[in-house]
Design a protein around this motif. Structure first.
Motif, short mmCIF file in Angstrom:
data_model
loop_
_atom_site.label_atom_id
_atom_site.label_comp_id
_atom_site.label_asym_id
_atom_site.label_seq_id
_atom_site.Cartn_x
_atom_site.Cartn_y
_atom_site.Cartn_z
N HIS A 112 18.54 -38.52 -8.06
CA HIS A 112 17.80 -37.32 -7.67
C HIS A 112 17.44 -37.30 -6.19
N MET A 113 18.46 -37.48 -5.36
CA MET A 113 18.32 -37.20 -3.94
C MET A 113 18.34 -35.69 -3.76
N LEU A 114 17.76 -35.21 -2.67
CA LEU A 114 17.72 -33.79 -2.39
C LEU A 114 18.48 -33.49 -1.10
N LEU A 115 19.44 -32.61 -1.19
CA LEU A 115 20.18 -32.14 -0.02
C LEU A 115 19.66 -30.77 0.35
N LEU A 116 19.17 -30.64 1.57
CA LEU A 116 18.56 -29.40 2.03
C LEU A 116 19.59 -28.59 2.80
N LEU A 117 19.82 -27.36 2.35
CA LEU A 117 20.76 -26.48 3.01
C LEU A 117 20.03 -25.56 4.00
N GLN A 118 20.79 -24.78 4.75
CA GLN A 118 20.16 -23.82 5.65
C GLN A 118 20.90 -22.50 5.60
N ARG A 119 20.14 -21.43 5.75
CA ARG A 119 20.69 -20.08 5.76
C ARG A 119 21.14 -19.73 7.17
N SER A 120 21.80 -18.61 7.30
CA SER A 120 22.24 -18.16 8.62
C SER A 120 21.02 -17.78 9.46
N THR A 166 11.29 -40.92 -7.30
CA THR A 166 12.59 -41.56 -7.55
C THR A 166 12.79 -42.63 -6.48
N ALA A 167 13.95 -43.25 -6.46
CA ALA A 167 14.21 -44.28 -5.46
C ALA A 167 14.08 -43.74 -4.05
#
Length: 719
Positions: free
Chosen positions: A80-88, A338-339
């Motif tokens: 359960h790592m979190l990958l953060l995206l970005q909008r335009s 989580t870890a």
């Protein structure tokens, strides 16, 4: 023959279709579609694993050779790592404009709150980018657990070996101050083609934010034998005019306040005891529940944390939110760490992306901007931004370190001026801390009765306030103790009295300018390098004292948060005897006691519940209303201006530290004196305290404390 779609591909196409539909619906809430440009695809080049982009600013300073204890096994689970995206950029601007219109009573979008799905459809990344990133994660061997409805965050799991191969950074074991940790040893890298759509991996380590609670300290030198005067709910109601609100029927009924935690309550009966003893159980609509919120799809990343060393924090959060809003539903939203991911952030993501988020959220944990990392800072900003677009009001403890939030629990500040990353975003209320001025003024009998009520209340009225500050560098404490100044060899911090009574401590209500929300510091935990603060929000204006510094400044408002330096602290019921608790028996003076901005945040959240009840619904970010009221003719009715004292803490070294004899160069501790006898200053050339109280807004207490009833009845004047 039809082609079978993966779950993520189906989700992406569904988002696209719904986004088209949203623009043509006649529903008033969908008027925001005209503000949002179409989702532009940002990933336009083929993925080439030979061309990499470094996600700079995402390695902990502790990940060094001195602390290194070797690489973890490749099979080590990284769940359960979190990958953060970005909008335009154009969608980001459109979202900011829309959120501003949600708070503008003249706009057709005033209080047109979004659902999580609408947020993603209208302001999320392009569905094709979401699918491209998800497919790349799967191709690297990771499991994509959840793509949140916002489209901004992907929950994924794998192993340390897969992390090393995909992100070009090894996960090692560390030993830091006698504690075991794991962390990535270098900044992660991703294919260059993906960089326009990815902001970062929120965390690849297990260093956690800390609780903003300070246990009761039994100081002796400053109160000259004056008995300790604990603060109970009846006192809170008298001092901050909650009694008038309750009498008018504003008790928080129909509102849910979620306190976000990484632990369960030690005992739910503690909350019931607190309410019974302090007369709150007569408000029969008040309730308590504990939830472990799961994401809307995929495997749950929110497991039951059980209890841990933070269970004192959850006790005070739940109890004091209820003290301010006794008929509200208090929801303990607790997720296990989580870890790599802090349970509080998981709880926040799952709540705001759920079908029925709470009206109000309170968070009492934090870590400094310059130490949290670029992706972690952005994750809080993104989550709170989504929350306020949905109408959720977010309150966060500003911190307990004065202006030195990178030196939590230290005996002296050494890293200069810095503030908490979880409190510094433009989308949350940063809750600062005050103390009462009665003891040093010799006026205890003016403000406190010599006898208690049946619910142990003894406050007689509002009590003048000063900034909460336990440090010997604080001006009021130094002068009261017989010194002209706090700093220097001849100041209070250089005295044996300061050392003996534990005033050499970084402990005060926090405030300061945002300095490292983005960018990478050159020196560990020190604002500098490419660091930049959040831009100043448009609503943080119009009040005397707000600096023209171009950045977000905190706190916004403050409440009592002291832990005993002038004889006052909060009582709460916390019966975990193995973790410093006490039996909730007899008079509350024998119960657990503490201070810290951990109390200010849930209490302000409770006051917001009363506002929501009066106004008939969610209010989103309260700050635009706070600042408009503070700039209006009702300012003196709504806010208690705090003009004396400061949040200056003792310091050493050469960064933002001043003391007699070392002007212009900082200081090195002379061998004949105690360490930490400088004072935190905005310059080392002369003493400019960081920071002093003053009329209007100030870094020590923000707009000041609130009169709850007058805030409620005047709320509409700030819209």
């Amino acid at each position: 023959m039809s082609k079978k779609l993966s779950p993520t591909a189906f989700f992406a196409r569904l988002l696209f279709c719904c986004a088209l539909t949203l623009g043509f619906t006649p529903d008033g809430r969908a008027q925001n579609a005209q503000l949002a440009p179409p989702a532009r695809v940002l990933i336009t080049q083929p993925i080439d694993s030979g061309r990499l982009y470094t996600l700079a600013g995402n390695t902990r300073a502790e990940a060094n050779a001195q602390n290194n204890r070797g690489k973890v096994d490749d099979a080590f689970a990284m769940d359960h790592m979190l990958l953060l995206l970005q909008r335009s950029p154009e969608r980001e601007r459109a979202l900011e404009d829309f959120i501003a219109q949600q708070q503008d009573s003249a706009s057709p979008n005033f209080h047109k709150w979004l659902t999580a799905a609408e947020f993603g459809q209208t302001y999320g990344p392009a569905p094709r980018d979401i699918e491209t990133v998800s497919e790349w994660l799967r191709s690297a061997g990771f499991t994509v657990n959840t793509v949140y409805p916002s489209g901004m965050t992907i929950d994924f799991s794998g192993t340390a070996g897969q992390v090393s191969a995909a992100f070009q950074t090894e996960i090692h074991r560390l030993s830091v101050n006698g504690k075991d940790h794991i962390a990535n040893m270098s900044d992660p890298k991703i294919p260059e083609a993906l960089a326009p759509a990815i902001l970062g991996i929120v965390s690849l380590h297990d260093f956690r934010p800390h609780s903003m609670m300070k246990p009761r300290a039994r100081y002796t030198a400053t109160v000259d034998g004056t008995p300790y005067q604990l603060v109970v709910p009846a006192d809170l109601a008298t001092i901050y005019d909650l009694n008038a609100a309750f009498a008018a029927g504003y008790t928080g009924q129909g509102q849910t306040i979620a306190v976000l935690e990484d632990t369960d309550l030690y005992s739910t009966s503690d909350w019931s005891t607190f309410r019974r003893v302090f007369g709150l159980s007569t408000y029969t609509a008040g309730s308590l529940s504990t939830i472990h919120p799961a994401p809307t799809t995929g495997a749950s990343n929110c497991s039951d944390p059980g209890t841990n060393a933070d269970d004192n924090e959850v006790a005070l959060d739940a109890e004091w939110a209820s003290a301010a809003a006794p008929d509200a539903s208090i929801e303990v939203a607790a997720c296990n760490d989580t870890a790599t991911t802090f349970g509080v952030l998981i709880a926040a993501q799952n709540l705001i992306n759920g079908s029925g988020p709470p009206q109000i959220i309170s968070i009492s944990y934090g870590a400094c901007e310059a130490g949290s990392g670029v992706a972690t800072n952005a994750a809080y900003n993104s989550a709170y931004q989504q929350a306020v677009a949905e109408g959720v009001s977010v309150f966060v403890a500003a911190g307990d370190e004065g202006a030195a939030s990178c030196d939590a629990d230290a005996s002296a500040a050494t890293h200069g001026i810095g503030i908490s990353s979880s409190a510094s975003t433009p989308y949350n209320v940063a809750a600062g801390g005050t103390d009462f001025a009665d003891t040093y003024q010799g006026a205890n009998n003016t403000y406190w009765s010599s006898t208690n009520s049946s619910t142990y209340g003894s406050a007689l009225s509002y009590i003048p306030e000063i900034p909460w500050n336990d440090s010997c560098a604080g001006s009021i404490l130094a002068v009261y103790s017989g010194f002209s100044v706090g700093y220097g060899l001849s100041g209070f911090c250089g005295s044996s009295a300061a050392q003996q009574d534990d005033y050499l401590v970084v402990a005060a209500g926090s405030g300061g300018p945002s300095g490292c929300a983005t960018g990478v510091p050159t020196e560990n935990l020190v604002v500098g390098g490419t660091c930049k603060g959040y831009p100043k929000p448009t609503w943080q204006a119009g009040v005397t004292g707000i600096p023209k510094d171009g950045v977000r400044d905190i706190p916004d408002v403050s409440l009592f948060a002291a832990n005993g330096v002038w004889g006052h602290y909060y009582a709460f019921c916390y019966s975990d005897l193995n973790n410093g608790g006490a039996r909730c028996e007899g008079a509350p003076v024998d119960w657990s006691g503490a201070g810290g901005t951990s109390f200010a945040s849930p209490i302000l959240a409770g006051i917001q519940a009363l506002v929501n009840q009066k106004m008939g619904g969610k209010q989103g970010n309260p700050n635009p209303v706070y600042y408009k009221l503070a700039a209006s003719s009702v300012a003196s009715m709504v806010f208690h201006s705090i003009t004396a004292g400061d949040i200056v803490v003792n310091c050493s070294g050469e960064i933002d530290c001043f003391g007699t004899g070392f002007e212009g160069r900082g200081r090195a501790t002379p061998v004949t004196s105690f360490g930490g006898n400088g004072a935190l200053s905005t310059t080392t050339q002369n003493y400019t305290p960081a920071f002093a109280a003053a009329k209007g807004w100030n870094f020590a207490t923000g707009l000041g404390s609130v009169d709850a009833y007058n805030l409620i009845v005047n709320w509409s004047k700030g819209q």
